[in-house]
Design an enzyme around this catalytic site. Structure first.
Site, PDB file in Angstrom:
ATOM      1  N   HIS A  75       1.798  47.411   3.504  1.00 20.27           N
ATOM      2  CA  HIS A  75       0.268  47.509   4.339  1.00 20.27           C
ATOM      3  C   HIS A  75      -0.165  48.526   3.407  1.00 20.27           C
ATOM      4  O   HIS A  75      -0.078  49.714   3.581  1.00 20.27           O
ATOM      5  CB  HIS A  75       0.530  47.796   5.836  1.00 20.27           C
ATOM      6  CG  HIS A  75       1.152  46.579   6.582  1.00 20.27           C
ATOM      7  ND1 HIS A  75       2.111  46.850   7.403  1.00 20.27           N
ATOM      8  CD2 HIS A  75       0.790  45.286   6.200  1.00 20.27           C
ATOM      9  CE1 HIS A  75       2.125  45.309   7.868  1.00 20.27           C
ATOM     10  NE2 HIS A  75       1.914  44.237   7.208  1.00 20.27           N
ATOM     11  N   GLU A  78      -1.182  52.185   4.642  1.00 16.50           N
ATOM     12  CA  GLU A  78      -0.097  53.084   5.213  1.00 16.50           C
ATOM     13  C   GLU A  78       0.389  53.826   4.145  1.00 16.50           C
ATOM     14  O   GLU A  78       1.486  53.875   3.751  1.00 16.50           O
ATOM     15  CB  GLU A  78       1.074  52.108   5.873  1.00 16.50           C
ATOM     16  CG  GLU A  78       0.400  51.275   7.005  1.00 16.50           C
ATOM     17  CD  GLU A  78       1.289  50.089   7.693  1.00 16.50           C
ATOM     18  OE1 GLU A  78       2.504  49.934   7.268  1.00 16.50           O
ATOM     19  OE2 GLU A  78       0.850  49.364   8.426  1.00 16.50           O
ATOM     20  N   HIS A 204       6.739  51.693   6.885  1.00 16.54           N
ATOM     21  CA  HIS A 204       5.605  51.475   7.494  1.00 16.54           C
ATOM     22  C   HIS A 204       4.970  52.780   8.378  1.00 16.54           C
ATOM     23  O   HIS A 204       5.787  53.714   8.505  1.00 16.54           O
ATOM     24  CB  HIS A 204       5.452  50.299   8.582  1.00 16.54           C
ATOM     25  CG  HIS A 204       5.670  48.788   7.762  1.00 16.54           C
ATOM     26  ND1 HIS A 204       4.691  48.223   7.629  1.00 16.54           N
ATOM     27  CD2 HIS A 204       6.907  48.412   7.455  1.00 16.54           C
ATOM     28  CE1 HIS A 204       5.327  47.072   6.945  1.00 16.54           C
ATOM     29  NE2 HIS A 204       6.486  47.187   6.888  1.00 16.54           N
ATOM     30  N   GLU A 277       8.986  52.886  11.064  1.00 19.66           N
ATOM     31  CA  GLU A 277       7.387  53.163  11.310  1.00 19.66           C
ATOM     32  C   GLU A 277       7.451  54.755  11.602  1.00 19.66           C
ATOM     33  O   GLU A 277       7.936  55.255  12.522  1.00 19.66           O
ATOM     34  CB  GLU A 277       7.002  52.491  12.653  1.00 19.66           C
ATOM     35  CG  GLU A 277       7.206  50.880  12.773  1.00 19.66           C
ATOM     36  CD  GLU A 277       5.910  50.445  12.296  1.00 19.66           C
ATOM     37  OE1 GLU A 277       4.684  51.243  11.560  1.00 19.66           O
ATOM     38  OE2 GLU A 277       5.483  49.316  12.104  1.00 19.66           O
TER      39      GLU A 277
HETATM   40  O1  0X9 Z   1       3.331  44.258  12.045  1.00 18.29           O
HETATM   41  C1  0X9 Z   1       4.153  44.787  11.332  1.00 18.29           C
HETATM   42  O2  0X9 Z   1       4.272  44.105  10.029  1.00 18.29           O
HETATM   43  C2  0X9 Z   1       4.843  46.146  11.386  1.00 18.29           C
HETATM   44  N1  0X9 Z   1       4.010  47.204  12.063  1.00 18.29           N
HETATM   45  S1  0X9 Z   1       2.802  47.907  11.362  1.00 18.29           S
HETATM   46  O3  0X9 Z   1       1.978  48.367  12.364  1.00 18.29           O
HETATM   47  N2  0X9 Z   1       3.152  48.620  10.263  1.00 18.29           N
HETATM   48  O4  0X9 Z   1       1.851  46.627  10.889  1.00 18.29           O
HETATM   49  C3  0X9 Z   1       6.106  45.889  12.158  1.00 18.29           C
HETATM   50  C4  0X9 Z   1       6.966  44.845  11.746  1.00 18.29           C
HETATM   51  C5  0X9 Z   1       8.322  44.938  12.541  1.00 18.29           C
HETATM   52  N3  0X9 Z   1       8.860  43.893  12.846  1.00 18.29           N
HETATM   53  C6  0X9 Z   1       8.444  43.576  14.333  1.00 18.29           C
HETATM   54  N4  0X9 Z   1       7.764  44.379  15.176  1.00 18.29           N
HETATM   55  N5  0X9 Z   1       8.957  42.239  14.812  1.00 18.29           N
HETATM   56 ZN    ZN Z   2       2.874  48.187   8.109  1.00 13.39          ZN
END
Ligand code: 0X9
Ligand code: ZN
Length: 312
Positions: A75, A78, A204, A277
């Site tokens: 991302h 980030e 992330h 995260e």
């Molecule tokens: O949404 C995402 O890709 C990740 N969070 S972010 O805020 N960095 O975009 C989390 C991905 C982890 N997988 C799940 N939450 N299912």
């Molecule tokens: Zn992310």
């Protein structure tokens, strides 16, 4: 058609200049190799849509050893994650001669680090001397005026299965026209397919979480995830979280995603694949912590990184 040239970002805004632009990351990787040619090698897993090398720093001194992968900056905004990967590179190269624990980890593993999975996005995010709050890649969506796909919804495992991504090209979690429609995810997947990676963290921001598969279902077990395997993820995830103070949970507990890198890595290759995260916990400072946080928030993950490497 070749993509339009996009200018290199000059630097981060004031208060953030300790962060590394793509050119600065590349220079740091070259420096690590120049200073440690015996254990470090710079190559790339392929090219981004706009033609940037997807830098790969390999640390190790032989073949046939367990392989561990660290990926950052899927991302764009980030940026703290890029610093995390750079810190891993510097710690395992600079520390080799003086820290016997690091020497032992390097001597017994091959460590791969990809600091910028989405360099087009991160350069765009800092273009013009201000932040653009950009998340996705920078490839225009065919048949649409929208730009960018969410790389972490573009992986070819249960892609688009479960309402964990969007079909709307303007959405932040747009999954793309097809699995691996993005050159960045395609290249990284090809690299993983051609190697023997056993353990992986995809970094992330933000929320301070240690997350494990599957993300597409709230069930801890599923096809390709036995109860024993789920317990291994839980135990290791909790053990890593105990070292950095993050909250450990199955990723779908945060929210359902389909097509993320961790589901693909485990589902396709049985890679012990986690999503971290990083700092902070909330929207202030959200994606943009000042550069004074780089050292504390990257070193904070050293014990968890070591714990993961020690698993394989
Ligand atoms: O949404 C995402 O890709 C990740 N969070 S972010 O805020 N960095 O975009 C989390 C991905 C982890 N997988 C799940 N939450 N299912
Ligand atoms: Zn992310």
């Amino acid at each position: 058609m070749a993509p339009a040239a996009s200018a290199a970002a000059n630097d981060f805004p004031s208060g953030y200049q300790g962060y590394h632009t793509y050119a600065e990351v590349t220079a740091e990787l070259q420096k690590a190799v120049a200073n440690h040619p015996d254990i470090a090698k710079l190559s790339s897993v392929g090219k981004s849509y706009e033609g940037r090398n997807l830098n790969l720093l390999t640390i190790g001194s032989g073949t046939g050893k367990p392989e561990v992968l660290f990926t950052c900056n899927q991302h764009a905004r980030e940026h703290l994650t890029t610093e995390m990967c750079l810190h891993i590179v510097q710690r395992f190269t600079d520390g080799y001669a003086t820290d016997s624990k690091i020497k032992n980890m390097v001597d017994t593993h091959t460590i791969y680090v990809v600091p910028n999975v989405n360099p087009d996005g991160s350069e765009y995010d800092i273009s013009g001397g201000r932040f653009h709050n950009w998340r996705k890649t920078r490839k225009p969506v065919p048949g649409s005026t929208a730009i960018g796909t969410d790389p972490n919804r573009n992986w070819d495992y249960q892609w688009g299965c479960c309402d964990g991504s969007s079909t709307n090209p303007s959405a932040q979690d747009y999954r793309g026209t097809a699995p691996f429609s993005e050159p960045e995810t395609r290249a990284l997947a090809d690299f993983i397919n051609a190697h023997q990676v056993k353990a992986h963290i995809d970094f992330h921001t933000y929320s301070e979480l240690v997350l494990w598969p599957f993300g597409y279902t709230t069930s801890p077990t599923a096809t390709g995830m036995t109860a024993a395997e789920a317990k291994r993820f839980q135990d290791l995830g909790k053990a890593m979280a105990a070292t950095n103070g993050y909250t450990p949970e199955q990723s779908s507990k945060l929210y359902i995603t389909d097509g993320d890198i961790n589901d693909w890595s485990w589902g396709t290759h049985k890679i012990l694949s986690f999503c971290f995260e990083m700092y902070p916990t909330g929207s202030n400072p959200g994606f943009y912590p000042k550069d004074t946080q780089i050292v504390p928030q990257t070193t904070r993950n050293d014990p968890a990184v070591d714990l993961l490497i020690g698993q394989v």
